[in-house]
Design an enzyme around this catalytic site. Structure first.
Site, PDB file in Angstrom:
ATOM      1  N   ARG A   1       3.319  49.370  64.614  1.00 33.70           N
ATOM      2  CA  ARG A   1       4.638  49.953  64.874  1.00 33.70           C
ATOM      3  C   ARG A   1       4.540  51.085  65.893  1.00 33.70           C
ATOM      4  NH1 ARG A   1       7.080  51.699  59.226  1.00 33.70           N
ATOM      5  NH2 ARG A   1       4.997  52.608  59.079  1.00 33.70           N
TER       6      ARG A   1
ATOM      7  N   CYS B   1      -4.909  57.723  61.444  1.00 37.09           N
ATOM      8  CA  CYS B   1      -5.367  57.433  60.095  1.00 37.09           C
ATOM      9  C   CYS B   1      -6.867  57.155  60.082  1.00 37.09           C
ATOM     10  CB  CYS B   1      -4.622  56.239  59.519  1.00 37.09           C
ATOM     11  SG  CYS B   1      -3.008  56.686  58.883  1.00 37.09           S
TER      12      CYS B   1
ATOM     13  N   HIS C   1      -2.566  55.267  66.355  1.00 39.65           N
ATOM     14  CA  HIS C   1      -2.914  54.650  65.082  1.00 39.65           C
ATOM     15  C   HIS C   1      -4.430  54.633  64.961  1.00 39.65           C
ATOM     16  CE1 HIS C   1       1.029  53.359  63.745  1.00 39.65           C
ATOM     17  NE2 HIS C   1       1.283  52.781  64.922  1.00 39.65           N
ATOM     18  N   GLY C   2      -4.915  54.580  63.720  1.00 43.27           N
ATOM     19  CA  GLY C   2      -6.349  54.562  63.508  1.00 43.27           C
ATOM     20  C   GLY C   2      -6.724  53.703  62.326  1.00 43.27           C
TER      21      GLY C   2
END
Length: 436
Positions: free
Chosen positions: A191, A300, A250-251
């Site tokens: 997303r 993350c 994001h991670g």
């Protein structure tokens, strides 16, 4: 030193660090016994005038009860009356106690020389032998304003106030690269990260204020992330004192040798944090050898959600409870071969190659990192504020501890928690440049 005097020094630390001229105080403070020569030499070696002022104030708080009034006397004597008045405004009346009188010892007289035969010596009664006091050497390590306050430290124990500081006075201080991934390709199945531009703007302003040259790159694929990091490693950093890399994306969690986690490009392919740090290590970027290299990861570390545990009521603090909280997580792949290299032992001969590196994570490895779509991420919002309020007086590691504490008090949707953390391979204290 009295607690009230320590508090006055701490409350006025910004003024002291900004305006104090330590060089005009050294001789007087040494003569008054506030500092030893070794302590004066240690303060002088700490770096710039501001660094020396900061070290002097920190050391002063460890001295005896007479240190504060003697410091005020030295300020007046060196023409720094303004600073003395600022400190006096917050201090109760201070009466300087006289130093303890010197110990009076009996006057020693030489023993009489008497010519006697060996037989006479044997016959002489021990009661008739005069007894004289023997002068013993003074074993005090160093004169202090309040000698009973001090006791010798165990050998090999490092004092915090004797730790060295990184040189951070170049102008500009260094380069800061921000990679902000907001809009992800449909094929990535990730997303868009609403609110990330708020984080990026805050950090761009903050590190510009800390005298860094800030470059922002937006919506990069994995290959482009690597290209930007490679280009940064090939820059000449000889005129700079530090380098900063900030990743907003994001991670996910991956196996690792030293630094956990990975950061995604907008195409859905990731770059391990370990690889990100390797671009700037001592081998790959010689002009940054011995200089601090800082990495801030807002992503993350995995897909677990921390629901916390109960604490006593005095530990509980008001917390964020937003309906707009999102995470920067993507589920971990079930195939470890596709995500990482095998684990290796912790003790590696190449560890010094990664010295002077600090990696600050927005969340504990394996857990999600929360981001408010309207206000930005918890971690960046707190980091920005802590830097603004404390960079003039506190070192980086201390400030990151403040960030850890404050973020840990938040909760998402009234339930989920977050715990930032750092992997610290710095060898010295790091103080940022500030305009204060």
């Amino acid at each position: 030193m009295e607690a009230q005097h320590k508090k006055i020094l701490q409350q006025n630390r910004i003024n002291l660090v900004t305006d104090l001229d330590p060089s005009s105080l050294y001789d007087d403070l040494l003569q008054k016994g506030v500092f030893t020569q070794d302590m004066i030499d240690e303060i002088k070696s700490s770096g710039t005038r501001r660094d020396q002022a900061r070290e002097l104030v920190r050391d002063l708080e460890t001295r005896g009860s007479r240190a504060f009034p003697l410091f005020l006397e030295s300020l007046r004597g060196s023409g720094q009356q303004g600073l003395a008045e600022i400190l006096l405004n917050g201090a109760p009346p201070v009466q300087l106690q006289p130093a303890a009188p010197a110990e009076v010892r009996p006057v020693l007289q030489p023993l009489p020389i008497i010519t006697v035969s060996p037989m006479d010596v044997q016959k002489r009664s021990i009661e008739n032998t005069p007894i004289y006091p023997v002068e013993r050497p003074n074993k005090s390590l160093a004169p202090t304003p309040d000698k009973e306050y001090f006791k010798p430290r165990p050998q090999g124990r490092t004092r915090r106030d004797s730790l060295k500081c990184y040189k951070m006075d170049s102008s500009p201080c260094g380069l800061c690269l921000i990679i902000n991934n907001v809009e992800f390709k449909p094929e990535s199945q990730l997303r868009d990260r609403k609110g990330s531009r708020i984080d990026c703007n805050k950090l761009q302003r903050r590190f510009t204020a800390l005298n860094f040259i800030v470059e922002v790159k937006t919506n990069l694929k994995q290959k482009q992330i690597k290209q930007e990091l490679l280009a940064l490693s090939r820059r000449d950093h000889s005129l700079y004192d530090c380098c900063v890399v900030i990743m907003l994306s994001h991670g996910t969690e991956v196996n690792h040798r030293r630094f956990p986690g990975a950061v995604f490009g907008v195409d859905g392919d990731y770059v391990p944090v370990q690889a990100i740090t390797n671009y700037l290590n001592g081998e790959k970027c010689p002009s940054l050898q011995g200089k601090p290299k800082l990495f801030f990861i807002q992503a993350c570390g995995g897909d677990e959600k921390d629901i916390g545990f109960e604490v006593p009521s005095e530990e509980a603090q008001p917390s964020v409870d937003g309906e707009d909280d999102e995470t920067d997580a993507i589920p971990t792949s079930s195939s470890s071969d596709s995500l990482s290299t095998p684990d290796e032992v912790d003790a590696r001969a190449t560890l010094p190659n990664s010295s002077d590196i600090l990696v600050s994570y927005s969340t504990f490895p394996g857990y999600v990192s929360w981001r408010d779509t309207q206000a930005g991420s918890w971690y960046v919002e707190t980091l920005d504020r802590i830097l603004e309020e404390n960079a003039a007086t506190d070192d980086l590691v201390t400030m990151l501890m403040m960030v850890n504490h404050e973020v840990s008090q938040n909760s998402a949707k009234g339930l989920y928690k977050q715990m930032p953390g750092s992997f610290n391979f710095l060898r010295k204290l790091l103080y940022f440049q500030t305009s204060a």
